[in-house]
Design a protein around this motif. Sequence first.
Motif, PDB file in Angstrom:
ATOM      1  N   SER A 119      31.773 -16.092  87.500  1.00 15.29           N
ATOM      2  CA  SER A 119      32.113 -17.203  86.345  1.00 15.29           C
ATOM      3  C   SER A 119      31.288 -16.757  85.163  1.00 15.29           C
ATOM      4  N   VAL A 120      30.169 -16.375  85.386  1.00 13.92           N
ATOM      5  CA  VAL A 120      29.154 -16.372  84.283  1.00 13.92           C
ATOM      6  C   VAL A 120      28.614 -14.709  84.221  1.00 13.92           C
ATOM      7  N   VAL A 121      28.448 -13.971  85.193  1.00 14.90           N
ATOM      8  CA  VAL A 121      27.714 -12.655  84.902  1.00 14.90           C
ATOM      9  C   VAL A 121      28.981 -11.599  85.468  1.00 14.90           C
ATOM     10  N   PRO A 122      29.085 -10.484  84.656  1.00 18.05           N
ATOM     11  CA  PRO A 122      28.544 -10.465  83.186  1.00 18.05           C
ATOM     12  C   PRO A 122      29.427 -11.072  81.957  1.00 18.05           C
ATOM     13  N   THR A 123      30.673 -11.214  82.297  1.00 15.36           N
ATOM     14  CA  THR A 123      31.601 -11.346  81.053  1.00 15.36           C
ATOM     15  C   THR A 123      31.143 -12.708  80.270  1.00 15.36           C
ATOM     16  N   GLY A 124      30.833 -13.983  81.208  1.00 15.55           N
ATOM     17  CA  GLY A 124      30.661 -15.432  80.583  1.00 15.55           C
ATOM     18  C   GLY A 124      29.186 -15.055  79.802  1.00 15.55           C
ATOM     19  N   LEU A 125      28.357 -14.623  80.353  1.00 17.42           N
ATOM     20  CA  LEU A 125      27.227 -14.407  79.726  1.00 17.42           C
ATOM     21  C   LEU A 125      27.257 -13.797  78.456  1.00 17.42           C
ATOM     22  N   THR A 126      27.826 -12.633  78.514  1.00 17.96           N
ATOM     23  CA  THR A 126      28.219 -11.628  77.276  1.00 17.96           C
ATOM     24  C   THR A 126      29.049 -12.573  76.239  1.00 17.96           C
ATOM     25  N   LEU A 127      29.916 -13.220  76.632  1.00 19.02           N
ATOM     26  CA  LEU A 127      30.663 -14.022  75.722  1.00 19.02           C
ATOM     27  C   LEU A 127      29.838 -14.834  74.662  1.00 19.02           C
ATOM     28  N   SER A 128      28.903 -15.718  75.880  1.00 18.70           N
ATOM     29  CA  SER A 128      28.087 -16.787  75.053  1.00 18.70           C
ATOM     30  C   SER A 128      27.049 -15.987  74.313  1.00 18.70           C
ATOM     31  N   ILE A 129      26.466 -14.850  74.395  1.00 19.05           N
ATOM     32  CA  ILE A 129      25.450 -14.363  73.590  1.00 19.05           C
ATOM     33  C   ILE A 129      26.489 -13.830  72.191  1.00 19.05           C
ATOM     34  N   ILE A 130      27.413 -13.499  72.329  1.00 11.50           N
ATOM     35  CA  ILE A 130      28.251 -12.885  71.202  1.00 11.50           C
ATOM     36  C   ILE A 130      28.550 -14.245  70.452  1.00 11.50           C
ATOM     37  N   ALA A 131      29.055 -15.231  70.880  1.00 13.68           N
ATOM     38  CA  ALA A 131      29.481 -16.288  70.239  1.00 13.68           C
ATOM     39  C   ALA A 131      28.146 -16.955  69.574  1.00 13.68           C
ATOM     40  N   VAL A 132      26.952 -17.258  70.165  1.00 13.98           N
ATOM     41  CA  VAL A 132      25.857 -17.690  69.450  1.00 13.98           C
ATOM     42  C   VAL A 132      25.300 -16.854  68.128  1.00 13.98           C
ATOM     43  N   LEU A 133      25.311 -15.378  68.650  1.00 17.16           N
ATOM     44  CA  LEU A 133      24.786 -14.467  67.597  1.00 17.16           C
ATOM     45  C   LEU A 133      25.922 -14.850  66.156  1.00 17.16           C
ATOM     46  N   LEU A 134      27.370 -14.786  66.359  1.00 11.29           N
ATOM     47  CA  LEU A 134      28.165 -15.177  65.381  1.00 11.29           C
ATOM     48  C   LEU A 134      27.976 -16.406  64.755  1.00 11.29           C
ATOM     49  N   LEU A 135      27.670 -17.286  65.777  1.00 14.92           N
ATOM     50  CA  LEU A 135      27.374 -18.916  64.996  1.00 14.92           C
ATOM     51  C   LEU A 135      25.924 -18.661  63.816  1.00 14.92           C
ATOM     52  N   ALA A 136      25.073 -17.871  64.388  1.00 18.48           N
ATOM     53  CA  ALA A 136      23.929 -17.669  63.458  1.00 18.48           C
ATOM     54  C   ALA A 136      24.351 -17.080  61.959  1.00 18.48           C
ATOM     55  N   VAL A 137      25.336 -16.087  62.039  1.00 14.73           N
ATOM     56  CA  VAL A 137      25.833 -15.623  61.036  1.00 14.73           C
ATOM     57  C   VAL A 137      26.604 -16.493  59.941  1.00 14.73           C
ATOM     58  N   SER A 138      27.597 -17.280  60.864  1.00 17.08           N
ATOM     59  CA  SER A 138      28.441 -18.440  60.103  1.00 17.08           C
ATOM     60  C   SER A 138      27.392 -19.660  59.627  1.00 17.08           C
ATOM     61  N   GLY A 139      26.373 -19.837  60.251  1.00 14.43           N
ATOM     62  CA  GLY A 139      25.383 -20.971  59.801  1.00 14.43           C
ATOM     63  C   GLY A 139      24.639 -20.274  58.620  1.00 14.43           C
ATOM     64  N   TRP A 140      24.312 -19.066  58.471  1.00 13.60           N
ATOM     65  CA  TRP A 140      23.626 -18.630  57.238  1.00 13.60           C
ATOM     66  C   TRP A 140      24.691 -18.626  56.106  1.00 13.60           C
ATOM     67  N   LEU A 141      26.115 -18.372  56.396  1.00  8.54           N
ATOM     68  CA  LEU A 141      27.037 -18.620  55.265  1.00  8.54           C
ATOM     69  C   LEU A 141      27.251 -19.936  54.859  1.00  8.54           C
ATOM     70  N   GLY A 142      27.224 -20.757  55.986  1.00  5.28           N
ATOM     71  CA  GLY A 142      27.563 -22.524  55.423  1.00  5.28           C
ATOM     72  C   GLY A 142      26.279 -22.875  54.805  1.00  5.28           C
ATOM     73  N   GLY A 143      25.071 -22.406  55.135  1.00  2.16           N
ATOM     74  CA  GLY A 143      23.797 -22.510  54.106  1.00  2.16           C
ATOM     75  C   GLY A 143      23.959 -22.372  52.870  1.00  2.16           C
TER      76      GLY A 143
END
Length: 155
Positions: A119-143
Motif C-alpha cells: 500500500s505504500v512501498v514502493p508505489t505509494g511512496l514514489t507517488l507521494s514524493i512526485i506529488a510533493v515535488l510538483l507542489l513545490a514547483v506549483s507553489g513557486w508559480l503561485g508565488g
Amino acid sequence: MVEQVLHEGDDRPRSTAKIFGHPIHPMLVPFPIAFWIGALITDIIYSRTADVQWTNFSQWLLFGGLVFGALAAVAGITDYLGDRRVRSHAASAHGGINIVVFIIQIFNSFVHARDGWTSVVPTGLTLSIIAVLLLAVSGWLGGTLVYKQGVGTPR
C-alpha cells in the motif's frame, strides 16, 4: 511592466472568488499542501517501521488533501476564469501542475487502499514524493502570481 502594475495598483488582476473581500484560494491552498506533505512523511515512517497505523494516517491525509484540494481548485478556477488578466503563462502552468498533482493523489489514494506493505512501498511512496515535488514547483508559480503580478492583492 510588472513593477509599474504593482506600483500603480490600478491594473492588478482581481481575485473573483472572495469572501468579505478576501480571496478564498490562498486561504485554502495551505491545507492540501500540509496534508500531502504529511502523507509523504507518514509514508516514509511506514517504510522504515512497517507499523500499519502509519498507512492509515497516510490514507486520511491523502483524503483530506483531496477534499481541500478540490475546494481550492474551485476557487482557483473561478479566479482564473473571472478576470482575463489572471490568465498568464504562470497561472496556466500553476493550474495545470495542480491538476496533475490532484490526479496523482487520487491514484495514490487507491494505491494506499491496498493491504499491507504494497500500500505504500514502493508505489505509494514514489507517488507521494512526485506529488510533493510538483507542489513545490506549483507553489513557486503561485508565488509569482501573487508577488510579481499582484493577483488578488489589495489595491
